[in-house]
Motif scaffolding. Sequence first.
Motif, PDB file in Angstrom:
ATOM      1  N   VAL A  67      25.596   4.264  35.063  1.00  0.00           N
ATOM      2  CA  VAL A  67      24.184   3.900  34.962  1.00  0.00           C
ATOM      3  C   VAL A  67      23.963   2.959  33.783  1.00  0.00           C
ATOM      4  CG1 VAL A  67      21.824   4.773  34.723  1.00  0.00           C
ATOM      5  CG2 VAL A  67      23.552   6.124  35.963  1.00  0.00           C
ATOM      6  N   SER A  68      23.312   1.818  34.049  1.00  0.00           N
ATOM      7  CA  SER A  68      22.898   0.894  33.006  1.00  0.00           C
ATOM      8  C   SER A  68      21.400   0.658  33.160  1.00  0.00           C
ATOM      9  CB  SER A  68      23.673  -0.424  33.095  1.00  0.00           C
ATOM     10  OG  SER A  68      23.398  -1.087  34.320  1.00  0.00           O
ATOM     11  N   THR A  69      20.856  -0.264  32.389  1.00  0.00           N
ATOM     12  CA  THR A  69      19.403  -0.476  32.426  1.00  0.00           C
ATOM     13  C   THR A  69      18.916  -0.985  33.771  1.00  0.00           C
ATOM     14  OG1 THR A  69      19.771  -2.682  31.477  1.00  0.00           O
ATOM     15  CG2 THR A  69      19.229  -0.888  29.950  1.00  0.00           C
ATOM     16  N   ASP A  70      19.734  -1.770  34.472  1.00  0.00           N
ATOM     17  CA  ASP A  70      19.264  -2.344  35.738  1.00  0.00           C
ATOM     18  C   ASP A  70      20.233  -2.160  36.897  1.00  0.00           C
ATOM     19  OD1 ASP A  70      21.185  -3.988  34.731  1.00  0.00           O
ATOM     20  OD2 ASP A  70      20.105  -5.862  35.043  1.00  0.00           O
ATOM     21  N   HIS A  71      21.278  -1.333  36.710  1.00  0.00           N
ATOM     22  CA  HIS A  71      22.230  -1.089  37.785  1.00  0.00           C
ATOM     23  C   HIS A  71      22.682   0.372  37.771  1.00  0.00           C
ATOM     24  CE1 HIS A  71      22.628  -5.475  38.100  1.00  0.00           C
ATOM     25  NE2 HIS A  71      23.226  -5.269  39.261  1.00  0.00           N
ATOM     26  N   VAL A  72      22.984   0.864  38.965  1.00  0.00           N
ATOM     27  CA  VAL A  72      23.676   2.149  39.105  1.00  0.00           C
ATOM     28  C   VAL A  72      24.907   1.855  39.953  1.00  0.00           C
ATOM     29  CG1 VAL A  72      23.547   4.544  39.853  1.00  0.00           C
ATOM     30  CG2 VAL A  72      21.481   3.389  39.022  1.00  0.00           C
ATOM     31  N   THR A  73      26.035   1.655  39.297  1.00  0.00           N
ATOM     32  CA  THR A  73      27.233   1.169  39.963  1.00  0.00           C
ATOM     33  C   THR A  73      28.156   2.318  40.337  1.00  0.00           C
ATOM     34  OG1 THR A  73      27.114  -0.865  38.660  1.00  0.00           O
ATOM     35  CG2 THR A  73      29.197  -0.407  39.772  1.00  0.00           C
ATOM     36  N   LEU A  74      28.648   2.286  41.569  1.00  0.00           N
ATOM     37  CA  LEU A  74      29.603   3.290  42.029  1.00  0.00           C
ATOM     38  C   LEU A  74      31.011   2.791  41.724  1.00  0.00           C
ATOM     39  CD1 LEU A  74      29.417   5.367  45.266  1.00  0.00           C
ATOM     40  CD2 LEU A  74      31.591   4.407  44.539  1.00  0.00           C
TER      41      LEU A  74
ATOM     42  N   LEU B  33      31.728  -0.509  43.788  1.00  0.00           N
ATOM     43  CA  LEU B  33      31.539  -1.431  42.660  1.00  0.00           C
ATOM     44  C   LEU B  33      30.224  -2.200  42.733  1.00  0.00           C
ATOM     45  CD1 LEU B  33      35.189  -2.850  42.384  1.00  0.00           C
ATOM     46  CD2 LEU B  33      34.199  -0.863  41.241  1.00  0.00           C
ATOM     47  N   ARG B  34      29.272  -1.691  43.511  1.00  0.00           N
ATOM     48  CA  ARG B  34      27.965  -2.331  43.647  1.00  0.00           C
ATOM     49  C   ARG B  34      26.868  -1.365  43.216  1.00  0.00           C
ATOM     50  NH1 ARG B  34      28.562  -5.270  49.613  1.00  0.00           N
ATOM     51  NH2 ARG B  34      29.921  -6.971  48.919  1.00  0.00           N
ATOM     52  N   ASP B  35      25.637  -1.881  43.181  1.00  0.00           N
ATOM     53  CA  ASP B  35      24.478  -1.065  42.826  1.00  0.00           C
ATOM     54  C   ASP B  35      24.139  -0.168  44.016  1.00  0.00           C
ATOM     55  OD1 ASP B  35      22.030  -0.003  42.076  1.00  0.00           O
ATOM     56  OD2 ASP B  35      21.333  -1.859  41.164  1.00  0.00           O
ATOM     57  N   VAL B  36      24.224   1.141  43.825  1.00  0.00           N
ATOM     58  CA  VAL B  36      24.033   2.080  44.928  1.00  0.00           C
ATOM     59  C   VAL B  36      22.609   2.064  45.478  1.00  0.00           C
ATOM     60  CG1 VAL B  36      25.820   3.598  44.005  1.00  0.00           C
ATOM     61  CG2 VAL B  36      23.436   4.060  43.467  1.00  0.00           C
ATOM     62  N   ARG B  37      21.649   1.629  44.671  1.00  0.00           N
ATOM     63  CA  ARG B  37      20.252   1.751  45.076  1.00  0.00           C
ATOM     64  C   ARG B  37      19.925   0.955  46.337  1.00  0.00           C
ATOM     65  NH1 ARG B  37      17.584   0.305  39.378  1.00  0.00           N
ATOM     66  NH2 ARG B  37      19.145  -1.347  39.661  1.00  0.00           N
ATOM     67  N   ALA B  38      20.646  -0.132  46.558  1.00  0.00           N
ATOM     68  CA  ALA B  38      20.398  -0.942  47.751  1.00  0.00           C
ATOM     69  C   ALA B  38      20.961  -0.301  49.017  1.00  0.00           C
ATOM     70  CB  ALA B  38      21.001  -2.326  47.564  1.00  0.00           C
ATOM     71  N   TRP B  39      21.791   0.726  48.858  1.00  0.00           N
ATOM     72  CA  TRP B  39      22.515   1.293  49.996  1.00  0.00           C
ATOM     73  C   TRP B  39      22.177   2.754  50.245  1.00  0.00           C
ATOM     74  CZ3 TRP B  39      24.909  -2.553  52.432  1.00  0.00           C
ATOM     75  CH2 TRP B  39      25.240  -3.689  51.681  1.00  0.00           C
TER      76      TRP B  39
END
Length: 318
Positions: free
Chosen positions: A103-110, A169-175
Motif C-alpha cells: 500500500v502506498s499513497t496512490d496505489h495498492v499493488t499486488l 504487480l498492478r493496482d488491485v483497485r481497478a480489478w
Amino acid sequence: MSDTTHLLIPGAASASEGCQQAQQGLALPHLDRLLARLSPHPAQSDDGEETSFIPPHERALARALGLPAEDGRIPWAAWHRHQQGLSTNGEAWAFVTPCQWQVSTDHVTLRDPEQLGLHESASRALLAIVAPWFAEDGITLHYDQPTRWLASGPLFADLATASLERVLLRDVRAWMPDAKQARTLHRLHSEMQMLLYTHAFNDERTARGLPVVNSFWVHGAGALPLPVPAPSAAPHMPTPLRDAALREDWRAWAQAWAALDAGPVADLLRQAEAGAPVTLTLCGERNARAFHSAPRSLAQRFQSFFRPLRATDLLHKL
C-alpha cells in the motif's frame, strides 16, 4: 478427443512501448511460413480490452476445453478439481491466492505471490488461521498449493473475478469485483488485513526476513456447466513470452520469441506441411487470433501468395 495439434501462445504481443520497440527487430521466419499455410479460425478468435478481467489466452484455453469463456466467469477452480477426479458437488468454486498488498499513497499493488517464500507448511498454517473467518460467510477453504487454495461457497456462483495475471504487480483497485455483488468479499479483505497486520504468523516471517502475507486474491470463480465438458486434449501452451511480458523484460521477450519460432512453431509448421491438422492461437493483452488447417479458396491462396500475412503485422493487432 481431437487429433488436431493446437499451439496456444500467450504473451505474443503487448501495446507497451518497450514491446513495440522489441518487435521492430523481430524476425520470425517459421511463423511467417506457417501463417501463409493456415486459414483464419474465427470461432477460436476473439476481441477484448486490456481492462478485461480475463486475458485472451485464458479465454482461448477455455473455448478449446469447452468451458464458458465469459469475461471474469471461467470456472477454473471447479475445472481443476474436476480434473483431479474430485467431485465439485454441483457447487461454485474459486481459487484463493494468499498474497501481499503493498500500500502506498496512490496505489495498492499486488506483489508476485511466488516471491513470498510461502512453503506448504506455512501455507497450511495460514489457511488454518483464516479459514474460520471465511467459514462465517459460508466459504470453505481447502489446501491445494502453497500459493493457491480452493474455496467453495454460494458467493462464487455468479461472481466475476479478475485473473491473477491481470492484477499481478498492478493496482488491485481497478480489478476488484463489483462492490455490490461482492460486498462480503470486500469485507473479508478488510478483516484479513486487520487480522494479519499484527498476527504472530507475520511477526515470525518478519523476523526471518520474509515478506508478510496481508491479503488474498480470488480468481477462477464459478460452477461447472452441466453436463461437464468431456475430457479433451489441452492445447500446448508455452509460457516464456507471457512470463517475460509480466516482468516487462522485453529483451527476454524477444529472445523467447526467437526460441519459440525455432522450436514449437517450426514443429507445427512441419506437421502442417506433412498434411496433419493443426491450430495456432496467438494471444496478446487484448485479442486472440486463431488459424487452422482448412481448405482455402482460390482468392485466399492468391492473397497469401501476393499479400502474405506477416507475423509482425499480426502482432500489432493483438
